[in-house]
Design an enzyme around this catalytic site. Structure first.
Site: not given
Ligand code: GLU
Length: 423
Positions: A110, A150
């Site tokens: 992340k 996100d």
């Molecule tokens: N931000 C989204 C999550 O928290 C998607 C992450 C992604 O697609 O890699 O799951």
């Protein structure tokens, strides 16, 4: 309760406790699971951006790579004034467990930048994104770490991201990031995927309780990419959406809100949700919205929303965690005692990363699918994970979160055993 006013809630402590409990239930020793309680790599960067008025501002950015046991690190990038190292660390760990549970061959990562994007012009936002890519690009890559959207990071931002990364590499690298605009190799259905996944989780839970979506009363906190899509799809399926909110405030209507009208007001005409006016529609504060009586509550905003302070007042029968970490561990225990069913974030909001995986596969094959194919595959994967978690929770007489972590940890530990200690 362990939350004292002096000690701010640290979601990472909750994650570690949840992992340890799952490991004990599975009979694992520390040798098996200890690595998953630590992020593998944490990167913090500071980078300068020239503002429109000529001034230089320095921003802080993060990329935490929690685990790559199952595959490349995977997870979104958020732009928010509250982005801090501990928060990103937790978000990265949740991605590890989410990917393991839903069955996509990724680890967890992340990232984020501490910024309020509302204070930036579009060209400042583009420069900030491109500078951030330059600051982290050596640590990412289509087989290394694949970012995605996100909170406050749209397809447009992912477009700048892939363009900057590709310029640095000297060739087109669509698979380095997911959630891109369709013209740049994005997948049909990706924008709606997280909200759609929440709706599948709600539909499957209601099915287990022998109830229909039609006529179900729903409250949604957050009207961004996850919340507004979930509200819209549930509305189309005949649910009654009693209240919705975003960071500007909320609106409620006992007879049910007209969601398409509200979506157009906020996302089409770019108004603040709290300014929406219609017959029988009243304003509501975010705190009051969370404790409204309803069948399904979808917290789809930030973490730590349902906590030791308000858990006792929650009246929803089912909670579908659209956000990451909306419920603290203390609150989770209270909700379980009250008989409230909580579909945990790592299951409920896994639709986003699932379609990100589909996007990556399409990019690598250079072969693109129809929206029906994407949605059908998403439904299948969500239903499979849901039924495994439900079965385990019934069998072990534990809540869905504990069952979800047990299932995910089993996948991680099993893979780790084949790979060995150091990878
Ligand atoms: N931000 C989204 C999550 O928290 C998607 C992450 C992604 O697609 O890699 O799951």
């Amino acid at each position: 309760m362990s939350n004292t006013p002096n000690k701010p809630h640290n979601p990472y402590d909750d994650i570690v406790k949840t992992i340890v409990t799952a490991a004990e239930r599975l009979g694992y020793s520390e040798n098996d699971y200890l690595i998953f309680t630590h992020p593998k790599r944490e990167l913090k960067v500071s980078f300068p951006v020239r503002m429109d008025n000529g001034d230089i501002k320095v921003f802080s950015g993060y990329r935490v790579q929690h685990s790559n046991t199952l595959g490349p690190y995977k997870g979104g990038i958020r732009y928010h004034p509250e982005v801090r190292d501990n928060e990103v660390k937790s978000l990265a760990a949740w991605m590890t467990f989410k990917c393991a549970l839903i069955g996509v061959p990724y680890g967890g990562g992340k990232g984020g930048v501490t910024v309020d994007p509302k204070e930036l012009s579009e060209s400042e936002l583009e420069r900030l994104t491109r500078r951030f890519v330059r600051a982290i690009y050596r640590s990412i890559g289509e087989y290394v770490d694949i970012p995605a959207p996100d909170i406050n990071t749209s397809a447009k931002i992912m477009g700048w991201f892939v363009d900057e990364y590709s310029s640095l590499k000297g060739y087109n690298c669509p698979a380095v990031v997911t959630g891109k605009p369709i013209a740049l190799g994005g997948s049909l259905g990706r924008v709606e995927a997280t909200g759609r996944g929440c709706v599948i989780a709600a539909r499957e839970t209601l099915k287990k309780l022998e109830k229909e979506v039609e006529g179900t009363t729903v409250v949604v906190q957050g009207f961004g990419n996850v919340g507004h899509i979930a509200a819209k799809l549930l509305y189309e399926m005949g649910a009654k959406i009693l209240a919705v909110s975003d960071s500007s405030g909320g609106v409620q209507c006992d007879a049910g809100l007209n969601i398409p009208e509200l979506v157009d007001f906020v996302h089409g005409q770019k108004n603040q949700l709290k300014d929406y006016k219609a017959k029988n529609v009243k304003p509501i504060k975010n705190a009051d919205l969370l404790t409204m009586a309803c069948d399904v509550l979808i917290p789809a905003a930030l973490d730590n929303q349902i906590n030791a302070q308000n858990a006792n007042d929650i009246k929803a029968k089912i909670i579908i965690e659209g956000a990451n970490g909306p419920t603290t561990l203390d609150a989770d225990k209270v909700l379980h005692q009250k008989g409230i069913i909580v579909v945990p974030d790592i299951l409920a909001n896994a639709g986003g990363v699932t379609v990100s995986y589909f996007e990556w596969v399409q990019n690598l094959q250079n072969f693109y699918w129809t929206e029906e194919e994407v949605n059908e595959k998403l439904d299948r994967m969500m239903c499979k994970a849901f039924s495994e978690v439900w079965k385990l929770s019934t069998h072990e007489k534990i809540n869905l979160r504990s069952a979800a972590y047990m299932r995910a940890l089993e996948v991680l530990v099993n893979t780790k055993r084949w790979k060995g200690v150091y990878y």
